[in-house]
Design a protein around this motif. Structure first.
Motif, PDB file in Angstrom:
ATOM      1  N   ASN A  53       0.807  -1.224   0.000  1.00 18.57           N
ATOM      2  CA  ASN A  53       0.000   0.000   0.000  1.00 18.57           C
ATOM      3  C   ASN A  53       0.840   1.274   0.000  1.00 18.57           C
ATOM      4  O   ASN A  53       0.295   2.369   0.010  1.00 18.57           O
ATOM      5  CB  ASN A  53      -0.983   0.010   1.163  1.00 18.57           C
ATOM      6  N   GLN A  54       2.175   1.134  -0.029  1.00 18.99           N
ATOM      7  CA  GLN A  54       3.043   2.294  -0.182  1.00 18.99           C
ATOM      8  C   GLN A  54       3.781   2.291  -1.516  1.00 18.99           C
ATOM      9  O   GLN A  54       4.557   3.199  -1.804  1.00 18.99           O
ATOM     10  CB  GLN A  54       4.050   2.364   0.970  1.00 18.99           C
ATOM     11  N   ALA A  55       3.534   1.292  -2.337  1.00 19.97           N
ATOM     12  CA  ALA A  55       4.189   1.212  -3.643  1.00 19.97           C
ATOM     13  C   ALA A  55       3.496   2.126  -4.646  1.00 19.97           C
ATOM     14  O   ALA A  55       2.295   2.408  -4.543  1.00 19.97           O
ATOM     15  CB  ALA A  55       4.160  -0.223  -4.148  1.00 19.97           C
ATOM     16  N   THR A  58       2.770   2.304 -10.702  1.00 19.34           N
ATOM     17  CA  THR A  58       3.589   1.675 -11.744  1.00 19.34           C
ATOM     18  C   THR A  58       4.179   0.358 -11.258  1.00 19.34           C
ATOM     19  O   THR A  58       4.123  -0.667 -11.953  1.00 19.34           O
ATOM     20  CB  THR A  58       4.716   2.620 -12.180  1.00 19.34           C
ATOM     21  N   VAL A  59       4.755   0.376 -10.058  1.00 22.47           N
ATOM     22  CA  VAL A  59       5.353  -0.823  -9.482  1.00 22.47           C
ATOM     23  C   VAL A  59       4.282  -1.849  -9.151  1.00 22.47           C
ATOM     24  O   VAL A  59       4.418  -3.045  -9.462  1.00 22.47           O
ATOM     25  CB  VAL A  59       6.181  -0.460  -8.235  1.00 22.47           C
ATOM     26  N   LEU A  60       3.207  -1.402  -8.534  1.00 25.04           N
ATOM     27  CA  LEU A  60       2.170  -2.334  -8.123  1.00 25.04           C
ATOM     28  C   LEU A  60       1.527  -3.008  -9.332  1.00 25.04           C
ATOM     29  O   LEU A  60       1.256  -4.215  -9.304  1.00 25.04           O
ATOM     30  CB  LEU A  60       1.112  -1.602  -7.288  1.00 25.04           C
ATOM     31  N   ASP A  61       1.315  -2.255 -10.396  1.00 25.78           N
ATOM     32  CA  ASP A  61       0.729  -2.851 -11.605  1.00 25.78           C
ATOM     33  C   ASP A  61       1.641  -3.938 -12.177  1.00 25.78           C
ATOM     34  O   ASP A  61       1.173  -4.998 -12.608  1.00 25.78           O
ATOM     35  CB  ASP A  61       0.484  -1.782 -12.665  1.00 25.78           C
ATOM     36  N   ALA A  62       2.960  -3.673 -12.185  1.00 28.87           N
ATOM     37  CA  ALA A  62       3.906  -4.664 -12.699  1.00 28.87           C
ATOM     38  C   ALA A  62       3.925  -5.914 -11.830  1.00 28.87           C
ATOM     39  O   ALA A  62       4.004  -7.046 -12.334  1.00 28.87           O
ATOM     40  CB  ALA A  62       5.303  -4.056 -12.798  1.00 28.87           C
ATOM     41  N   SER A  88      -4.480  -5.224  -1.354  1.00 33.21           N
ATOM     42  CA  SER A  88      -3.934  -4.297  -2.349  1.00 33.21           C
ATOM     43  C   SER A  88      -3.663  -4.990  -3.681  1.00 33.21           C
ATOM     44  O   SER A  88      -3.641  -4.329  -4.724  1.00 33.21           O
ATOM     45  CB  SER A  88      -2.628  -3.671  -1.839  1.00 33.21           C
ATOM     46  N   VAL A  89      -3.423  -6.297  -3.658  1.00 30.78           N
ATOM     47  CA  VAL A  89      -3.079  -7.020  -4.881  1.00 30.78           C
ATOM     48  C   VAL A  89      -4.136  -8.042  -5.296  1.00 30.78           C
ATOM     49  O   VAL A  89      -4.222  -8.397  -6.471  1.00 30.78           O
ATOM     50  CB  VAL A  89      -1.709  -7.722  -4.731  1.00 30.78           C
ATOM     51  N   GLY A  90      -4.945  -8.511  -4.356  1.00 27.24           N
ATOM     52  CA  GLY A  90      -5.934  -9.537  -4.662  1.00 27.24           C
ATOM     53  C   GLY A  90      -6.921  -9.166  -5.750  1.00 27.24           C
ATOM     54  O   GLY A  90      -7.161  -9.969  -6.671  1.00 27.24           O
ATOM     55  N   PRO A  91      -7.498  -7.956  -5.708  1.00 26.55           N
ATOM     56  CA  PRO A  91      -8.460  -7.603  -6.761  1.00 26.55           C
ATOM     57  C   PRO A  91      -7.847  -7.603  -8.154  1.00 26.55           C
ATOM     58  O   PRO A  91      -8.472  -8.068  -9.115  1.00 26.55           O
ATOM     59  CB  PRO A  91      -8.916  -6.196  -6.350  1.00 26.55           C
ATOM     60  N   GLY A  92      -6.623  -7.088  -8.290  1.00 28.09           N
ATOM     61  CA  GLY A  92      -5.968  -7.056  -9.591  1.00 28.09           C
ATOM     62  C   GLY A  92      -5.675  -8.444 -10.122  1.00 28.09           C
ATOM     63  O   GLY A  92      -5.810  -8.706 -11.323  1.00 28.09           O
ATOM     64  N   VAL A  93      -5.273  -9.353  -9.235  1.00 29.10           N
ATOM     65  CA  VAL A  93      -5.007 -10.728  -9.656  1.00 29.10           C
ATOM     66  C   VAL A  93      -6.303 -11.395 -10.105  1.00 29.10           C
ATOM     67  O   VAL A  93      -6.341 -12.081 -11.140  1.00 29.10           O
ATOM     68  CB  VAL A  93      -4.342 -11.527  -8.521  1.00 29.10           C
TER      69      VAL A  93
END
Length: 232
Positions: A53-55, A58-62, A88-93
């Motif tokens: 949640n501090q990234a 751009t980094v988080l998308d990659a 922070s990453v579960g929904p995107g996955v």
């Protein structure tokens, strides 16, 4: 040491070392990414740190792209995400896997929750205890008979992931795999019995002069590189 500048962009080259002074470089796909080294309370050891949640976006998308590639290899029917940073990453996955939604676990008890669908929860970054992990009974039908992949940001001691697996077992919906941004050291391998994949992995570090040297035998296994499925 301030970590404000970390997790914001990729770097052109790896950090010099060992021993490493303040940063450790890992791979995200074909790019290099620096993680800050955080001394542990004993002052003689350190771990590499990542806070989703501090990234930067751009980094988080990659990172989510790399996680999605690993998730697709597992072919999940549903993604279950752990609080707080796994959310922070579960929904995107889940979206990358073509799903319409994901299943969040939570640490806040709503009045309609059933205590039977909860377990105690602790983690290396929140060691105070007293928290519980809950599954909303209204979303059980999304899990029953499905191939479940549990997503978190970091697997370190394995306590948080183990709690999620125990909760899903209690609900009669066992998970088949775990996926994280980082597998940190090998401690989790003693408590997790399902395959776990990660984007990158990091060892435990021991103090050496003014820097830190990786401790032999503490790097998690990853036989096929970033995103490989690993069975403890």
């Amino acid at each position: 040491m301030s970590t404000l500048a970390f997790w914001q962009d990729f770097v052109a080259e790896r950090a010099p070392g060992p021993p490493y002074r303040s940063r450790y470089t890992v791979g995200v796909g074909a790019r290099w990414f620096d993680l800050p080294l955080r001394p542990l309370p004993d002052g003689q050891h350190a771990v590499a740190s990542f806070l989703a949640n501090q990234a930067s976006f751009t980094v988080l998308d990659a990172i989510v792209d790399e996680m999605t590639r690993a998730a697709r290899a597992f072919a999940p029917d549903v993604i279950v995400a752990l609080p707080t940073l796994g959310l922070s990453v579960g929904p995107g996955v889940a979206r990358g896997c073509g799903h319409d939604r994901f299943v969040p676990l939570g640490t806040s008890r709503k009045f309609w929750y059933d205590d039977a669908l909860s377990v105690s929860l602790s983690s290396i970054t929140s060691p105070g205890g007293g928290k519980r992990l809950y599954l909303d009974p209204n979303i059980l039908d999304l899990l029953r008979g499905r191939r479940i992949l549990v997503v978190d940001d970091v697997v370190s001691t394995g306590a948080s992931l183990a709690a999620a697996l125990a909760l899903l077992d209690r609900a009669g919906c066992p998970a088949g795999g775990g996926l994280s941004v980082m597998c940190q050291t090998r401690r989790w391998m003693d408590v997790i019995g399902i395959p776990v994949a990660s984007v990158f992995r990091t060892p435990l570090f021991a103090r050496e002069g003014e820097g830190w040297r990786p401790v032999d035998g503490t790097m998690p296994p990853d036989d096929a590189g970033a995103g490989a499925w690993t069975v403890p």
